[in-house]
Structure formats: C-alpha cells, structure tokens
Scaffold this active site. Structure first.
Site, PDB file in Angstrom:
ATOM      1  N   ASP A  25       7.378   3.715   5.379  1.00 34.55           N
ATOM      2  CA  ASP A  25       6.889   2.384   5.745  1.00 34.55           C
ATOM      3  C   ASP A  25       6.766   1.498   4.491  1.00 34.55           C
ATOM      4  OD1 ASP A  25       5.719   0.475   7.455  1.00 34.55           O
ATOM      5  OD2 ASP A  25       3.687   1.255   7.114  1.00 34.55           O
ATOM      6  N   ASP A  30      10.985  -3.589   2.529  1.00 37.20           N
ATOM      7  CA  ASP A  30      10.198  -4.804   2.714  1.00 37.20           C
ATOM      8  C   ASP A  30      10.521  -5.801   1.604  1.00 37.20           C
ATOM      9  OD1 ASP A  30       8.451  -6.809   3.097  1.00 37.20           O
ATOM     10  OD2 ASP A  30       6.635  -5.582   3.055  1.00 37.20           O
ATOM     11  N   HIS A  40      -1.948  -6.913   8.735  1.00 41.13           N
ATOM     12  CA  HIS A  40      -2.395  -5.544   8.465  1.00 41.13           C
ATOM     13  C   HIS A  40      -3.913  -5.497   8.280  1.00 41.13           C
ATOM     14  CE1 HIS A  40       1.854  -5.111   6.726  1.00 41.13           C
ATOM     15  NE2 HIS A  40       1.822  -4.324   7.769  1.00 41.13           N
TER      16      HIS A  40
HETATM   17  P1  13P Z   1      -2.712  -1.819  10.779  1.00 42.90           P
HETATM   18  O1  13P Z   1      -3.330  -1.172   9.581  1.00 42.90           O
HETATM   19  O2  13P Z   1      -3.251  -3.155  11.053  1.00 42.90           O
HETATM   20  O3  13P Z   1      -2.746  -0.937  11.980  1.00 42.90           O
HETATM   21  O4  13P Z   1      -1.158  -2.068  10.420  1.00 42.90           O
HETATM   22  C1  13P Z   1      -0.294  -0.997  10.377  1.00 42.90           C
HETATM   23  C2  13P Z   1       1.033  -1.370   9.838  1.00 42.90           C
HETATM   24  O5  13P Z   1       1.617  -2.370  10.207  1.00 42.90           O
HETATM   25  C3  13P Z   1       1.650  -0.451   8.883  1.00 42.90           C
HETATM   26  O6  13P Z   1       2.842  -0.928   8.359  1.00 42.90           O
END
Ligand code: 13P
Length: 283
Positions: free
Chosen positions: A82, A104, A178
């Site tokens: 991620d 990203d 986030h």
């Molecule tokens: P959250 O921490 O708001 O759940 O976001 C998760 C996210 O998008 C990880 O890339």
C-alpha cells in the site's frame, strides 16, 4: 483459493457489484485476524502494508508472513503493498511475492504521475503482479503525510492515467481521508460516477475508517471494488488487548489471542457491509 492476483479478485467484485476489503496489517496477530475473518465469512480479501509503516513492521519480516498466510488460506487472498513511494521498496515487495503494489505519485503533476506509474506497471508486470495508482491527493497517515488537505480527483485525469498506463486499479479522492475524520465525511459521488463512466478499471476507496455503511454501499454500487481499512483495524487490535488486560489473571498468549479475535471481528463486520461475505463459495 489461497494467494491470488489482485486483478482477478477485483474483476470478480466489479462484475458482481461487491467490494473487497483491503485491511492494513502490522503484525502476526493482525494477519491471522483478517485471514480468519475471510475464511469464516467465505470472503475474498486483501491484506496490505503501507510503506510508511515499515519502520514499525519491517517488510523482510512481515512480508513473507503475509504471503505465507495467503498461500495457506482457504479463500482467495491478494497481498498488496500500500502507498508505495519508492521503486526500490516496491521491487522488494514484488521479490517477496506480493501480488499487487500501489505506486502513490498522486502528489505530482499528472504527467509525472503517469511517467512513474508506467515504470512501475512494467516492473510489476514482469512479476505477474497488479498495480494500483492514485489520481487526486488524499491526506493523512498511511501515505506518510500529516496534513488534512485533500485534492479531489479530476475524472478526466483518471481517464488519462488509465489510458496511458493500463493499471489494474485506480484510487480516487472524493472527500475521503486517511485516519480519523475530524467531522463526518461528505463524499462526492458525482466524481465517482463520472470516473466510472470514463474508465473500465476497478476503482479504490482509501480512508475507509469512519465512512458510514450507507456510503460504503453507495460507493460500491458506483464502481468502488476495493475498500481500504487501516485505522479501524489498528484500533481494533489495540482495543482487543486493552480489554483483555483488564482481567486480573492474564498471560501473553491469551493477550495475543484477544488481538486476533478483535481484528477478526472488525474485518468480518466490514466483509458483511461490502457484501463480499459468501463470495468465495462453499468449503
Ligand atoms: P483508514 O486508516 O482511514 O482506514 O485508511 C486506510 C487506507 O486508505 C490505507 O491506504
């Protein structure tokens, strides 16, 4: 079953209009909790770790565990990197067997975003892995930033990025963020619908923590196929341990189990909301 490519997982979700939960994990208990939820719910799922979290959970330690957990699972699980920020780190994840990576480059002008994303697409393809890109910038935690300023995605740019790179998934900024929302999020579904009209690729909603069940459903009905959940998963892990530690008699192993249980419960709840439960077929 077991370890699968994210492309296949998301295409299936797109055809059948459900969302696949992508749960951020930080240790063995969190990996076990998400996998157990997926198996109990007969749901496909994605386990992921963001580059910004590697100082806490080193990739060379957690990565092989994530891949092994997916390989041993009874349901389809994709393992995703991620918010990849550097090519070297992304390559490391691919070497470990991750079936999907995110690049990203959303903070850069579109042209540069396309250039970097194309390079990563080529790299990932040589490993048979999928790529998620982002258009329009989100803020907060998993992407390593601290400000809460977001830039909405421009559907025209989403189209341009897709047509130039052919990525398997695109994350959008539609009012999501986030971490914990300071006030109730107000998502702009028009941007989502417009992007959906313009590109055939599965779309991704980041910042899942704090979004209402109703908004999740609206997003999924309008093209979101992958929903990222990080903060809620970390909070669940912490809450499970805190709750357990209230007991007078306690030991390490039961504390570890409490964390697995609590993460499992959180992931399972989301799988019901995303309607991915039951989509992995019967045992
Ligand atoms: P959250 O921490 O708001 O759940 O976001 C998760 C996210 O998008 C990880 O890339």
């Amino acid at each position: 079953m077991s370890l699968v490519n994210m492309k296949a997982l998301l295409q299936e979700a797109q055809s059948n209009k459900y969302g696949v939960g992508a749960f951020n994990v930080a240790n063995m208990e969190m990996v076990m909790g998400v996998i157990r939820a997926a198996e109990e719910k007969r749901s496909p799922a994605i386990i992921q770790i963001a580059q910004a979290r590697l100082p806490y959970s080193p990739l060379h330690l957690l990565g092989p565990m994530m891949v092994a957990a997916a390989e041993h699972s009874q349901v389809p699980i994709a393992v995703h990197f991620d918010h990849g920020l550097e090519e070297e780190r992304i390559k490391e994840a691919l070497e470990l067997g991750f079936t999907s990576v995110m690049i990203d480059a959303s903070h850069l002008p579109l042209e540069q975003n396309i250039e970097i994303t194309s390079r990563i697409k080529e790299l990932a393809a040589s490993y048979g892995a999928s790529v998620e890109a982002e258009v329009g910038q989100l803020s907060g935690s998993e992407d390593g930033s601290t400000e809460h300023q977001a830039y909405y995605s421009d559907p025209g740019e989403v189209k341009e990025l897709f047509e130039s790179t052919g990525v398997e998934a695109i994350a959008l900024s539609i009012g999501n963020a986030h971490g914990l929302y300071k006030k109730e999020p107000r998502l702009n579904f028009d941007i989502l619908r417009d992007a959906r009209e313009l590109v055939p690729t599965p779309l991704v909603l980041h910042g899942g923590t704090g979004i209402s069940d109703e908004d999740f459903r609206t997003c999924i009905q309008n093209g979101i196929c992958k929903v990222n959940i990080a903060t809620a998963n970390f909070l669940a892990a912490e809450a499970g341990v805190r709750e357990y530690c209230r007991k007078e008699e306690r030991n390490y192993f039961e504390m570890s189990r409490a964390m697995v249980d609590s993460v499992c419960e959180n992931a399972a709840r989301h799988m019901d909301v995303f309607e991915s439960a039951g989509k992995a077929g019967n045992k």
